[in-house]
Design an enzyme around this catalytic site. Sequence first.
Site, PDB file in Angstrom:
ATOM      1  N   SER A   1       0.683  -1.347   0.135  1.00 15.55           N
ATOM      2  CA  SER A   1       0.087   0.016  -0.015  1.00 15.55           C
ATOM      3  C   SER A   1       0.895   1.425  -0.011  1.00 15.55           C
ATOM      4  O   SER A   1       1.575   1.580   0.921  1.00 15.55           O
ATOM      5  CB  SER A   1      -0.855   0.110   1.240  1.00 15.55           C
TER       6      SER A   1
ATOM      7  N   GLN B   1      -0.207   4.109   0.078  1.00 17.79           N
ATOM      8  CA  GLN B   1      -1.172   4.952   1.235  1.00 17.79           C
ATOM      9  C   GLN B   1      -0.417   4.805   2.384  1.00 17.79           C
ATOM     10  O   GLN B   1      -0.069   5.823   2.929  1.00 17.79           O
ATOM     11  CB  GLN B   1      -2.372   4.836   1.103  1.00 17.79           C
TER      12      GLN B   1
ATOM     13  N   ASP C   1      -5.280  -0.143  -9.399  1.00 21.69           N
ATOM     14  CA  ASP C   1      -6.748   0.386  -9.643  1.00 21.69           C
ATOM     15  C   ASP C   1      -7.364   0.276 -11.226  1.00 21.69           C
ATOM     16  O   ASP C   1      -8.392   0.598 -11.422  1.00 21.69           O
ATOM     17  CB  ASP C   1      -6.580   1.869  -9.799  1.00 21.69           C
TER      18      ASP C   1
ATOM     19  N   ARG D   1     -14.108  -3.813  -4.918  1.00 20.36           N
ATOM     20  CA  ARG D   1     -13.968  -4.076  -6.222  1.00 20.36           C
ATOM     21  C   ARG D   1     -14.165  -5.386  -6.781  1.00 20.36           C
ATOM     22  O   ARG D   1     -14.528  -5.984  -8.012  1.00 20.36           O
ATOM     23  CB  ARG D   1     -13.015  -3.462  -6.658  1.00 20.36           C
TER      24      ARG D   1
END
Length: 446
Positions: free
Chosen positions: A174, A176, A327, A358
Amino acid sequence: MTTNLQARPALSRFSPGLTGTVRVPGDKSISHRSLMFGSLASGVTRITGLLEGEDVLRTAEAMKTMGAAIEREGGTWVIRGTGNGCLLEPKEPLDFGNAGTGARLTMGLVGSYDMVTRFVGDASLSKRPMGRVLDPLRQMGVQVEEAAPGDRLPITLRGPKHAAPITYRVPMASAQVKSAVLLAGLNTPGITTVIEPVMTRDHTEKMLAGFGAEIEVEVDAEGARHIRLQGQGTLKGQEIAVPGDPSSAAFPLVAGLIAPDSDITIENVLMNPTRTGLILTLQEMGADIAIVNRRLAGGEEVADLRVRSSRLKGVEVPPERAPAMIDEYPVLAVAASFAEGETRMLGIEELRVKESDRLSAVADGLKANGVDCTEGEATLAVRGRPDGKGLGGGQVATHLDHRIAMSFLVLGLAAEKPVTVDDRSMIATSFPEFIPLMQRLGAEIE
Ligand code: S3P
């Protein structure tokens, strides 16, 4: 169930012959970081090509609330920063809307300040796990005064008088989380170290170095990256030209491959290797993508992509490629729906904690449109129909997720029957001009 009271459906139809040249908006990851680092820097930062999507505008608002002066002068965003270590306590909650990147990176940024900050967001963001950021922040001395069960928004942080530098091995792939710890390190004495076993997008490291931070990266014998940041240094204002977002380019790119007789060019797309996994995968599937006019722009490589309709075949996408295309799996699944044979996507458990789950949103949307697929815990297998016969005709639940909405509108451009998505409004979070841009290429979307 995530619902949006002002839901606005959209429908796309079979649209052969997509043609033209387009530019997609600025990269979302770089746009968030440009605003954050410019707001922290001493002096003036000028940004061109900033993505003016809702997610990024939330970050601009948050940084203004904490003392940065941010103005749009013509097409340039001009920031007069506070100076590193000089953010002000926000008087009101910071509302990040749908934006995980804005919320998580800002938690890191403010966590090491001796102040109280409250974070809120929409129904999608309020379901997403924040513990992955709060855990390292707690180790640095941050108190979590308020959090919904499972460390979810709304969250109130109280920073320590003096934050403690840590060495943190990121437990999941990640960017982030990596970035949140590094940003907390900016206002922490000493050296903050992040160990990243699997490389993720490196915009934070590259851009902090560009702003003058003392940051170094070393790769150990196992291939793990050790990123060391010296805290409490000076950041200096910069001129930034944000390149086109490869995660947005992915939609016209796949549309150009699957809609018959198409020939489109997408200009000025970021080609950072931590972001180009989709292009590689599509090329392995037999896609005709010419990468032309490669050049450097503001420390990043960019290129123009010429895409022509292609006969695709199924491939296996290895798990280690996931961070470089994290993504892009929803739109890859759409491409795979028109490929001959099976496409197997492995190691994609992180898709379950995006703007929606998702993995299940994609599988449900594919099934609703006649695509044969199998959803595993961390895998997706799609068996395509190159002629598109029998595909489409379904209604897709977007779950407040922009990329689910755009992916399935792309599916409708090559399917036999039209595809409806239940809500187009979230597209504005990352790609406000998506529908008119696709229409300019000849896409029938209403
Ligand atoms: C981002 C990192 C990725 C990506 C997101 C943007 C960033 O999230 O999905 O859209 O700008 O750092 P994770 O860190 O959760 O993988």
